[in-house]
Design a protein around this motif. Structure first.
Motif, mmCIF file in Angstrom:
data_model
loop_
_atom_site.group_PDB
_atom_site.id
_atom_site.type_symbol
_atom_site.label_atom_id
_atom_site.label_comp_id
_atom_site.label_asym_id
_atom_site.label_seq_id
_atom_site.Cartn_x
_atom_site.Cartn_y
_atom_site.Cartn_z
ATOM 1 N N LEU A 157 0.813 -1.214 0.000
ATOM 2 C CA LEU A 157 0.000 0.000 0.000
ATOM 3 C C LEU A 157 0.846 1.263 0.000
ATOM 4 C CD1 LEU A 157 -2.630 -1.188 2.649
ATOM 5 C CD2 LEU A 157 -2.750 -1.362 0.150
ATOM 6 N N SER A 158 2.011 1.210 0.652
ATOM 7 C CA SER A 158 2.881 2.378 0.666
ATOM 8 C C SER A 158 4.325 1.949 0.882
ATOM 9 C CB SER A 158 2.470 3.371 1.762
ATOM 10 O OG SER A 158 2.680 2.814 3.048
ATOM 11 N N VAL A 159 5.245 2.807 0.434
ATOM 12 C CA VAL A 159 6.682 2.559 0.541
ATOM 13 C C VAL A 159 7.347 3.816 1.071
ATOM 14 C CG1 VAL A 159 8.790 1.923 -0.697
ATOM 15 C CG2 VAL A 159 6.573 1.042 -1.491
ATOM 16 N N THR A 295 -0.736 1.156 -9.504
ATOM 17 C CA THR A 295 -1.405 0.169 -8.646
ATOM 18 C C THR A 295 -2.115 0.820 -7.464
ATOM 19 O OG1 THR A 295 0.642 -0.089 -7.398
ATOM 20 C CG2 THR A 295 0.248 -1.640 -9.212
ATOM 21 N N GLY A 296 -1.945 2.139 -7.311
ATOM 22 C CA GLY A 296 -2.484 2.837 -6.151
ATOM 23 C C GLY A 296 -1.483 2.973 -5.027
ATOM 24 N N THR A 297 -0.368 2.252 -5.111
ATOM 25 C CA THR A 297 0.685 2.365 -4.103
ATOM 26 C C THR A 297 1.304 3.763 -4.145
ATOM 27 O OG1 THR A 297 1.209 0.021 -4.391
ATOM 28 C CG2 THR A 297 2.866 1.371 -3.296
ATOM 29 N N THR A 298 1.686 4.273 -2.980
ATOM 30 C CA THR A 298 2.378 5.555 -2.909
ATOM 31 C C THR A 298 3.755 5.352 -2.284
ATOM 32 O OG1 THR A 298 1.373 6.036 -0.756
ATOM 33 C CG2 THR A 298 0.268 6.923 -2.715
ATOM 34 N N MET A 299 4.680 6.246 -2.628
ATOM 35 C CA MET A 299 6.023 6.189 -2.043
ATOM 36 C C MET A 299 6.463 7.570 -1.607
ATOM 37 S SD MET A 299 9.765 5.032 -3.625
ATOM 38 C CE MET A 299 9.848 6.335 -4.861
ATOM 39 N N ASN A 313 17.431 2.745 3.922
ATOM 40 C CA ASN A 313 16.329 2.116 4.640
ATOM 41 C C ASN A 313 15.109 2.123 3.731
ATOM 42 O OD1 ASN A 313 17.649 1.921 7.349
ATOM 43 N ND2 ASN A 313 17.595 4.151 7.215
ATOM 44 N N VAL A 314 14.474 0.977 3.579
ATOM 45 C CA VAL A 314 13.264 0.893 2.766
ATOM 46 C C VAL A 314 12.205 0.149 3.576
ATOM 47 C CG1 VAL A 314 12.302 0.357 0.510
ATOM 48 C CG2 VAL A 314 14.778 0.597 0.763
ATOM 49 N N VAL A 315 10.998 0.710 3.610
ATOM 50 C CA VAL A 315 9.891 0.100 4.343
ATOM 51 C C VAL A 315 8.717 -0.091 3.397
ATOM 52 C CG1 VAL A 315 8.227 0.385 6.223
ATOM 53 C CG2 VAL A 315 10.593 1.161 6.517
ATOM 54 N N PHE A 316 8.161 -1.304 3.394
ATOM 55 C CA PHE A 316 6.972 -1.613 2.602
ATOM 56 C C PHE A 316 5.830 -1.911 3.574
ATOM 57 C CE2 PHE A 316 10.746 -2.937 0.364
ATOM 58 C CZ PHE A 316 10.570 -2.488 -0.933
ATOM 59 N N ASN A 317 4.769 -1.124 3.498
ATOM 60 C CA ASN A 317 3.583 -1.365 4.314
ATOM 61 C C ASN A 317 2.535 -2.055 3.461
ATOM 62 O OD1 ASN A 317 4.377 0.039 6.824
ATOM 63 N ND2 ASN A 317 4.422 1.835 5.485
ATOM 64 N N GLY A 318 2.121 -3.253 3.876
ATOM 65 C CA GLY A 318 1.175 -4.024 3.090
ATOM 66 C C GLY A 318 -0.108 -4.330 3.828
ATOM 67 N N GLN A 320 -1.149 -7.117 4.678
ATOM 68 C CA GLN A 320 -0.984 -8.236 5.606
ATOM 69 C C GLN A 320 0.240 -8.066 6.515
ATOM 70 O OE1 GLN A 320 -3.259 -10.693 5.779
ATOM 71 N NE2 GLN A 320 -4.407 -9.696 4.127
ATOM 72 N N GLY A 321 0.933 -6.949 6.423
ATOM 73 C CA GLY A 321 2.100 -6.774 7.270
ATOM 74 C C GLY A 321 3.087 -5.770 6.719
ATOM 75 N N ARG A 322 4.328 -5.890 7.160
ATOM 76 C CA ARG A 322 5.351 -4.871 6.878
ATOM 77 C C ARG A 322 6.691 -5.557 6.624
ATOM 78 N NH1 ARG A 322 6.196 0.748 8.716
ATOM 79 N NH2 ARG A 322 8.349 1.083 9.382
ATOM 80 N N LEU A 323 7.429 -5.041 5.636
ATOM 81 C CA LEU A 323 8.759 -5.545 5.307
ATOM 82 C C LEU A 323 9.732 -4.382 5.392
ATOM 83 C CD1 LEU A 323 10.281 -8.121 4.268
ATOM 84 C CD2 LEU A 323 10.004 -7.180 1.962
ATOM 85 N N GLU A 324 10.837 -4.597 6.101
ATOM 86 C CA GLU A 324 11.816 -3.538 6.279
ATOM 87 C C GLU A 324 13.196 -4.011 5.816
ATOM 88 O OE1 GLU A 324 11.845 -1.854 10.199
ATOM 89 O OE2 GLU A 324 9.674 -2.063 10.447
ATOM 90 N N LEU A 325 13.852 -3.173 5.031
ATOM 91 C CA LEU A 325 15.214 -3.435 4.565
ATOM 92 C C LEU A 325 16.114 -2.324 5.080
ATOM 93 C CD1 LEU A 325 17.476 -4.621 2.718
ATOM 94 C CD2 LEU A 325 16.514 -3.237 0.859
ATOM 95 N N ARG A 326 17.206 -2.717 5.721
ATOM 96 C CA ARG A 326 18.201 -1.733 6.170
ATOM 97 C C ARG A 326 19.570 -2.207 5.700
ATOM 98 N NH1 ARG A 326 19.320 2.372 9.835
ATOM 99 N NH2 ARG A 326 21.353 2.285 10.864
#
Length: 439
Positions: A157-159, A295-299, A313-318, A320-326
């Motif tokens: 949903l967002s990045v 897709t409607g996703t925003t960043m 640092n990258v964060v993906f909010n979905g 069903q949950g959240r994915l974080e890359l550092r």
């Protein structure tokens, strides 16, 4: 699976990235370097000496005006474009028209008109351009791609993406030709195109609308004086004022930098060691960007070019949950180094962490394969895919073999940077339809 390139290869431009391709081509019996197109004879001679040192024969050197003759005379099958970003289209277009496979360094080009010209040539010839977005081949980035594609966090949903360039690597863009948008398109095109392609690829989406703010907040004469870092000199070579400047680079102290640039300046007047706090710098060092995708996703994205440490640092909010890359690429580097050329460039010594947390569940740290090689191992794997494996090396058959970027990917990454630059000027949202790309 992406087709393997190679055969009879010519290279345009002899900056730092060319060396990776030269070494990669020579390491593969299926390819051979047959020509160099480079206006500066000193830099061209540096590369011919490199060929000799690597056990190969020197190759003919052509001037840009003789480029088309080179393609025909040397029976070039694959062209590698490594010259100044703003000149890429001058070689990509005629090479496509001559039926040559084209591989270009990122960004594919720097502005709307040049991008349209490349896309129109692709449509007319039926050939494609391979854009070397090497970060796609980084195994940590592949893990992020797979985790999202497998639906582990549901719909993205967002990045949020924060990229930090330190005062060694970041400063280097303000010493050389990249400091003018006419050459590089600014960091939004030259550097952030790297990152925008990653997001497009990670979330399988294309940008639609961009709004952005950008400023020269740290480098340049005005900011340098305000923050107390400024020194009064034009370029470091021969300057007393540069000797105690931690932001200066000293070409004569590095054998490779001296050979490629200091010894070559008499031919073209190019100074690789310009003062990062001099007047006339035309690019930004602090940039904030908002992007909406199809897709409607925003960043939200932020690039800082004057950080004490380097990484992202990258964060993906979905749904069903959240994915974080550092990723920490460096925590401290000594003054005066450069990430782009020379033996003084320090290795990447950091690490990467990927954390998955599904809704109502505890966070999970995913196992990562972290490499200290170029671009987190991306360069080496990319060469394997593009030119085939070296003798004794296994061919990449996983995700890396499917992720080569073409001209559409190059245009979509470029689009975000171009729209951000336009938004800097106008203060308005910019829609991709305004670019009129023939896609």
């Amino acid at each position: 699976m992406a087709p393997t390139l190679g055969g009879r290869v010519a290279i345009v431009g002899t900056g730092h990235r060319a060396e990776m391709f030269v070494r990669g081509i020579l390491a593969r019996p299926s390819s051979s370097l047959v020509a160099i197109c480079e206006p500066n004879s000193i830099r061209a001679a540096f590369y011919n000496q490199l060929l000799i040192d690597l056990g190969a024969q020197p190759v003919p050197v052509y001037q840009p005006v003789d480029f088309k003759d080179m393609l025909q005379k040397e029976k070039v099958e694959t062209l590698v474009v490594c010259c100044v970003d703003a000149l890429h289209d001058l070689y990509i277009v005629p090479a496509l028209e001559a039926g040559v496979n084209v591989l270009t360094e990122k960004p594919m080009t720097t502005d709307v008109d040049k991008c349209r010209r490349i896309l129109e040539t692709v449509q007319r010839t039926g050939l494609h351009v391979t854009v070397t977005f090497n970060y796609r081949y980084n195994p940590v980035h592949e893990l992020v791609k797979r985790t999202i594609a497998e639906g582990k966090i549901g719909k993205v949903l967002s990045v949020h993406f924060e990229w930090l360039l330190d005062t060694v690597h970041g400063a280097d863009y303000f010493r050389r030709w990249h400091r003018q948008k006419t050459h590089s398109g600014g960091l939004m095109v030259h550097k952030a195109g790297h990152h925008f392609d990653l997001v497009n690829w990670w979330i399988d989406a294309e940008p639609e609308t961009v709004a952005a703010f950008g400023k020269l907040a740290f480098y340049g004469d005005k900011a340098g004086k305000e923050h107390g870092w400024a020194r009064e000199y034009e370029r470091a070579r021969g300057s007393e004022a540069a000797k105690n400047d931690p932001f200066a680079i000293h070409l004569d102290q590095d054998t490779i930098l001296k050979a490629k640039y200091a010894d070559a300046e008499g031919e073209d007047g190019y100074h690789r060691d310009q003062n990062v706090f001099a007047p006339g710098i035309g690019i930004e060092d602090d940039m904030s960007v908002m992007v909406r995708y199809n897709t409607g996703t925003t960043m939200t994205y932020h690039l800082t070019a004057y950080s004490p440490w380097e990484g992202y640092n990258v964060v993906f909010n979905g749904s069903q949950g959240r994915l974080e890359l550092r990723v920490v690429e460096s925590q401290h580097r000594v003054p005066g180094g450069t990430m782009e050329d020379g033996v003084s460039a320090p290795p990447v010594v950091g690490d990467a962490t990927v954390t998955l947390q599904r809704l109502w569940e505890k966070p999970e740290t995913l196992p990562v394969v972290w490499s200290h090689k170029g671009h987190g191992g991306g360069d080496e794997r990319m060469l394997n895919v593009l030119f085939g494996p070296r003798p004794g090396e296994m061919k990449e058959t996983g995700d890396a073999s499917k992720q080569g970027a073409n001209e559409r990917d190059g245009a979509m990454a470029l689009a975000v940077g171009i729209m951000a630059n336009e938004s800097f000027k106008t203060g308005k949202f910019v829609d991709i339809k305004s670019l009129n790309f023939p896609l």
